[in-house]
Scaffold this active site. Sequence first.
Site, PDB file in Angstrom:
ATOM      1  N   ASP A 108       0.841  -1.200   0.000  1.00 27.47           N
ATOM      2  CA  ASP A 108       0.000   0.000   0.000  1.00 27.47           C
ATOM      3  C   ASP A 108       0.875   1.248   0.000  1.00 27.47           C
ATOM      4  O   ASP A 108       1.894   1.266  -0.701  1.00 27.47           O
ATOM      5  CB  ASP A 108      -0.928  -0.049   1.218  1.00 27.47           C
ATOM      6  CG  ASP A 108      -2.229   0.675   0.941  1.00 27.47           C
ATOM      7  OD1 ASP A 108      -3.273   0.016   0.801  1.00 27.47           O
ATOM      8  OD2 ASP A 108      -2.179   1.904   0.782  1.00 27.47           O
ATOM      9  N   HIS A 116      -3.590   4.789   4.415  1.00 25.14           N
ATOM     10  CA  HIS A 116      -4.294   3.560   4.039  1.00 25.14           C
ATOM     11  C   HIS A 116      -3.552   2.310   4.525  1.00 25.14           C
ATOM     12  O   HIS A 116      -4.146   1.439   5.159  1.00 25.14           O
ATOM     13  CB  HIS A 116      -4.404   3.538   2.504  1.00 25.14           C
ATOM     14  CG  HIS A 116      -5.549   2.740   1.979  1.00 25.14           C
ATOM     15  ND1 HIS A 116      -5.370   1.616   1.229  1.00 25.14           N
ATOM     16  CD2 HIS A 116      -6.890   2.905   2.081  1.00 25.14           C
ATOM     17  CE1 HIS A 116      -6.538   1.120   0.877  1.00 25.14           C
ATOM     18  NE2 HIS A 116      -7.487   1.886   1.382  1.00 25.14           N
ATOM     19  N   SER A 155     -11.489  -2.283   1.266  1.00 21.54           N
ATOM     20  CA  SER A 155     -10.124  -2.107   1.795  1.00 21.54           C
ATOM     21  C   SER A 155     -10.022  -2.654   3.192  1.00 21.54           C
ATOM     22  O   SER A 155      -8.986  -3.137   3.603  1.00 21.54           O
ATOM     23  CB  SER A 155      -9.761  -0.620   1.828  1.00 21.54           C
ATOM     24  OG  SER A 155      -9.387  -0.194   0.567  1.00 21.54           O
TER      25      SER A 155
END
Lengths: 86, 805
Positions: free
Chosen positions: B67, B108, B282
């Site tokens: 990520d 994230h 996610s």
Amino acid sequence: PCKARIYTNHWAVRIPGGPEQAEQIASKYGYRNLGQIGDLKDYYHFFHSRTIKRSTLSSRGTHSFISMEPKVEWVQQQVVKRRTKR
Amino acid sequence: DYKPSYPGPVQSSMAQSNSIYFNDAKWSSMWYIHCNDNIHNCQSDMNIVGAWKRGYTGKDVVVTILDDGIERNHPDLIQNYDNEASYDVNGNDMDPMPRYDASNENKHGTRCAGEVAASANNSHCTVGIAYNAKIGGVRMLDGDVTDMVEAKSLSLHPQHIDIYSASWGPDDDGKTVDGPASLARQAFENGIRQGRKGRGSIFVWASGNGGRSRDHCSCDGYTNSIYTISISSTAESGRKPWYLEECSSTLTTTYSSGENYDRKIITTDLRQRCTDSHTGTSASAPMAAGIIALALEANPFLTWRDVQHIIVKTSRAGHLIAPDWKTNAAGYNVSHLYGFGLMDAEAMVKEAEHWKQVPSQHICVENADKQIRTIRPEHVVRSVYKATGCTDNANHHVIYLEHVVVRITITHPRRGDLSINLTSPSGTKSQLLANRLFDHSMEGFKNWEFMTTHCWGEKATGDWILEIYDSPSQLRSQKAPGKLKEWSLVLYGTSVHPYSFRSDKPRSLAEPQPEDEYSEEYGGPCHPECGENGCEGPGPQQCITCLHYFLKFKNNTRTCVPECPSGFFRDDKKRCKKCSTLCESCVGSRSDQCSTCRSGLYLLEGANTCISSCPDGFYLDRDYSMYRKCSENCKKCTSANICTECKTGLSLQGNKCQLSCEPGTYYNGHRRACEKCHTTCATCAGTGMEACNECASGYYFEEWRCVSSCNVGYYLAEQTTDNGDVHKSCQKCDPTCYVCTGAGERNCSTCVSGYNLENGVCVVSTICKDESWAEGSFCVLVKKNNLCQRKVLQQLCCRTCSLMG
């Protein structure tokens, strides 16, 4: 968003002859060899500092003769991909 | 709403009592981990605590998050952080710390990492699902993402890293078709072949958040890959979240965010904080990665395919709401929204503990069908391919399916107007592509690989049906219709039953199994109801396949039966499926597919439903225990031909209902219409003056007809009914009268010939000559029967007939 391909000044090349040979070929065509790509054997990350960092045209010039190099099995100029977080 | 038991002295994390309690700040908000049905209406059945209680917390398993970096010094991550599982591809160095900026864009990766392996019982923030696993991060999204960047990330230290979790992909804009390029594909194959000492890296992927832009995850080559475990999401309620995409390559589901009133997922955030704003698929992918880590701890020797088999066997539809749940021929429930259902951590670790590695993967590339077909608007192109499963090549022979891929080349003026279905020989239909409203591309599909998991466990050989629909969403030029250029099937699976080497356990371990005595490889006789693939034990529930039918229980185990028991029906795939609760026997699972009813209920003719009370228009036929329809036009009846109440507009004539006609008309059954009565009738039952039911005014009934005045021999009589109405009719005179003014022999006004009228009475007028022989009882009879008017009798009985009275 722009859908045109954005070419970078990074290349992936496949040279089965081993790291030394990769090093030789890199310097021969003016690239910097940044080493093996992850765990992919015989695949190397080449960087060409005198190529435009981001261009909608794939680069021309003497360094592109690398694709004619008999010891180079495969060459891919890196293109920016649109990736989004989910 | 989870009330932790007050610690007093801080309890050990694995409390001896039934509940587990951690002192992490947000522990009580983590509904998706610790609550279950019997605590304040909490809904979570990923059974993560169940896996923890069995001692599995992810120890010695390494997970990395591909990520935008990982905040490795976050207090909840620092303890489990693994430098060996980390790298900065964007910066080309070893430190994956995210780049901080005002936008907080690069949060994230840190958020995903916390879901997997945030430390437990450290008073910070949250608890990871595999809170003792090692967690790393690869910073690769924070810069130009190229094929090489992806390849470097996907092939980072594959002998050290077990699980790669990715919560990103091509745009979910509903018009992109993109996937891994050649290097990334190499990386996947390299990881699968060589990773984890040959057992294969585990790639976990978020299926996509393009729900609102009508995206379809079959257009994403990462989730379509057989090498990735594509994860979708469900809200706490089990409802489909707004962002979810559908496709047939999704393998399983975990919880994530839903609507704003649904509870959220808690995880670590940038700048050493905590957040409940991590949403979408996610959040689901790392959750799945954490659960798979627990299973890998239970059995580190699982291969990448073993992990997918265990997921297929243990995921459950449960309370997940989807319109397309179906059971495939191998008995697995599957949906385009949730794959095989919600992951079950406890069931997975239990399966993993005793898992026997599945036989080696065979790949059968069936011949391409190169016949070009035109795809016309509003038409379907159907192509049938008879697959052999490469029987002629032992190394590629596939009998039992795992993944199925369709490689397809289509040219088309508007790609979004296409939808594609694939039906397996067992009849399982996968939607490979749905219409995409925003996909105006004219590029079509060039050797694109659509994948379905829905045929998992089915047989490969037989007719595969590919259907391509073209449904124009707007006017299109007719000049260049679409063309199906070529398509081919790629069947992945095994040539022997994947579990036939199994030693001890039946198909599913959802419920704790008693240690059965067949812990060794079973070589004994199989139950007569077992099919040709043998069995894992002598019982009918240990057959690999069934000879006749199989009955599946809630806990996913199944047993072979010669016939389906009452309350079940058999479908075309040899399964016994439940009837509706009201049926005793049925032809389908809906309540209107009953063929007989449970006691106390009766089948409603024509509706095939079972009801307890008799509705209007029906009567109970006890012989057949069913409610049958009354005759036409009848509203209520007691049998087929005894109507007791008619529908409006009809009137009861005897036991039948006929059209009720206006007064003055009657119902002509032949003409099926009302026709006028005779003029003398007010109402009638048919034509002519003899059919009057009531006389018109000024007319009176005389015998069975209506007359304006009484005929000779009749007099006008008046009757007063109970409610005071006066009815007039012509009544017959007394026989002795010819004409009369009223009833009886005293109201004669004219006599028949041979009689004289004396004071209203008619007496015989003839003089009797001599005594006749018949005088006496004979003549008395003649007189009693009013036969004195007969001439002969009159003379014979002159004296008797002339007597009064």
